[in-house]
Design a protein around this motif. Structure first.
Motif, PDB file in Angstrom:
ATOM      1  N   UNK A  42       0.827  -1.202   0.000  1.00  0.00           N
ATOM      2  CA  UNK A  42       0.000   0.000   0.000  1.00  0.00           C
ATOM      3  C   UNK A  42       0.866   1.259   0.000  1.00  0.00           C
ATOM      4  N   UNK A  43       0.382   2.280  -0.700  1.00  0.00           N
ATOM      5  CA  UNK A  43       1.104   3.548  -0.785  1.00  0.00           C
ATOM      6  C   UNK A  43       0.590   4.466   0.316  1.00  0.00           C
ATOM      7  N   UNK A  44       1.491   5.052   1.097  1.00  0.00           N
ATOM      8  CA  UNK A  44       1.039   5.979   2.138  1.00  0.00           C
ATOM      9  C   UNK A  44       0.321   7.177   1.513  1.00  0.00           C
ATOM     10  N   UNK A  45      -0.735   7.630   2.151  1.00  0.00           N
ATOM     11  CA  UNK A  45      -1.506   8.747   1.636  1.00  0.00           C
ATOM     12  C   UNK A  45      -0.671  10.011   1.499  1.00  0.00           C
ATOM     13  N   UNK A  46       0.381  10.126   2.299  1.00  0.00           N
ATOM     14  CA  UNK A  46       1.225  11.318   2.223  1.00  0.00           C
ATOM     15  C   UNK A  46       1.979  11.402   0.896  1.00  0.00           C
ATOM     16  N   UNK A  47       2.110  10.287   0.188  1.00  0.00           N
ATOM     17  CA  UNK A  47       2.810  10.288  -1.096  1.00  0.00           C
ATOM     18  C   UNK A  47       1.886  10.554  -2.280  1.00  0.00           C
ATOM     19  N   UNK A  48       0.583  10.547  -2.057  1.00  0.00           N
ATOM     20  CA  UNK A  48      -0.374  10.779  -3.134  1.00  0.00           C
ATOM     21  C   UNK A  48      -0.679  12.270  -3.179  1.00  0.00           C
ATOM     22  N   UNK A  49      -0.315  12.907  -4.283  1.00  0.00           N
ATOM     23  CA  UNK A  49      -0.476  14.354  -4.400  1.00  0.00           C
ATOM     24  C   UNK A  49      -1.506  14.759  -5.447  1.00  0.00           C
ATOM     25  N   UNK A  50      -2.120  13.827  -6.089  1.00  0.00           N
ATOM     26  CA  UNK A  50      -3.107  14.158  -7.114  1.00  0.00           C
ATOM     27  C   UNK A  50      -2.597  13.868  -8.511  1.00  0.00           C
ATOM     28  N   UNK A  51      -3.450  14.137  -9.453  1.00  0.00           N
ATOM     29  CA  UNK A  51      -3.149  13.863 -10.854  1.00  0.00           C
ATOM     30  C   UNK A  51      -3.225  15.171 -11.628  1.00  0.00           C
ATOM     31  N   UNK A  52      -2.245  15.404 -12.479  1.00  0.00           N
ATOM     32  CA  UNK A  52      -2.261  16.589 -13.332  1.00  0.00           C
ATOM     33  C   UNK A  52      -2.669  16.164 -14.731  1.00  0.00           C
ATOM     34  N   UNK A  53      -3.709  16.811 -15.257  1.00  0.00           N
ATOM     35  CA  UNK A  53      -4.219  16.499 -16.590  1.00  0.00           C
ATOM     36  C   UNK A  53      -4.091  17.744 -17.451  1.00  0.00           C
ATOM     37  N   UNK A  54      -3.515  17.616 -18.647  1.00  0.00           N
ATOM     38  CA  UNK A  54      -3.433  18.776 -19.532  1.00  0.00           C
ATOM     39  C   UNK A  54      -4.836  19.291 -19.867  1.00  0.00           C
ATOM     40  N   UNK A  55      -4.999  20.602 -20.045  1.00  0.00           N
ATOM     41  CA  UNK A  55      -6.325  21.165 -20.321  1.00  0.00           C
ATOM     42  C   UNK A  55      -7.008  20.541 -21.533  1.00  0.00           C
ATOM     43  N   UNK A  56      -6.251  20.223 -22.587  1.00  0.00           N
ATOM     44  CA  UNK A  56      -6.885  19.635 -23.776  1.00  0.00           C
ATOM     45  C   UNK A  56      -7.449  18.260 -23.469  1.00  0.00           C
ATOM     46  N   UNK A  57      -6.746  17.476 -22.662  1.00  0.00           N
ATOM     47  CA  UNK A  57      -7.249  16.158 -22.284  1.00  0.00           C
ATOM     48  C   UNK A  57      -8.458  16.284 -21.375  1.00  0.00           C
ATOM     49  N   UNK A  58      -8.438  17.255 -20.483  1.00  0.00           N
ATOM     50  CA  UNK A  58      -9.569  17.460 -19.581  1.00  0.00           C
ATOM     51  C   UNK A  58     -10.820  17.820 -20.371  1.00  0.00           C
ATOM     52  N   UNK A  59     -10.672  18.670 -21.399  1.00  0.00           N
ATOM     53  CA  UNK A  59     -11.832  19.030 -22.225  1.00  0.00           C
ATOM     54  C   UNK A  59     -12.343  17.819 -22.993  1.00  0.00           C
TER      55      UNK A  59
END
Length: 69
Positions: A42-59
């Motif tokens: 299991x990965x400690x929650x302190x190491x999870x910082x979120x996901x970055x998605x480029x704006x074009x992919x998000x659209x």
């Protein structure tokens, strides 16, 4: 030119069907080694910082339906 007999001592049936393919795979099984099962830690929650998605992919994802409607 490549000498195929040097690399494939068994006759290769290039026009064969599924039964021929299954036979070829069955003959190769002893040559394949399955890796030991790796259990991920299991990965400690302190190491999870979120996901970055480029704006074009998000659209693009925003324009898609949730369940393929």
């Amino acid at each position: 030119m490549t000498n195929l007999k040097a690399y494939a001592p068994a006759s290769a049936d290039l026009e064969g069907g599924l039964a021929s393919l299954r036979g070829d795979c069955a003959r190769m099984v002893p040559h394949w080694a399955a890796p030991e099962r790796i259990v991920p830690l299991p990965v400690p929650l302190s190491l999870i910082h979120g996901v970055k998605v480029p704006p074009t992919s998000a659209r693009l994802l925003e324009a898609m339906s949730d369940y393929g409607d």
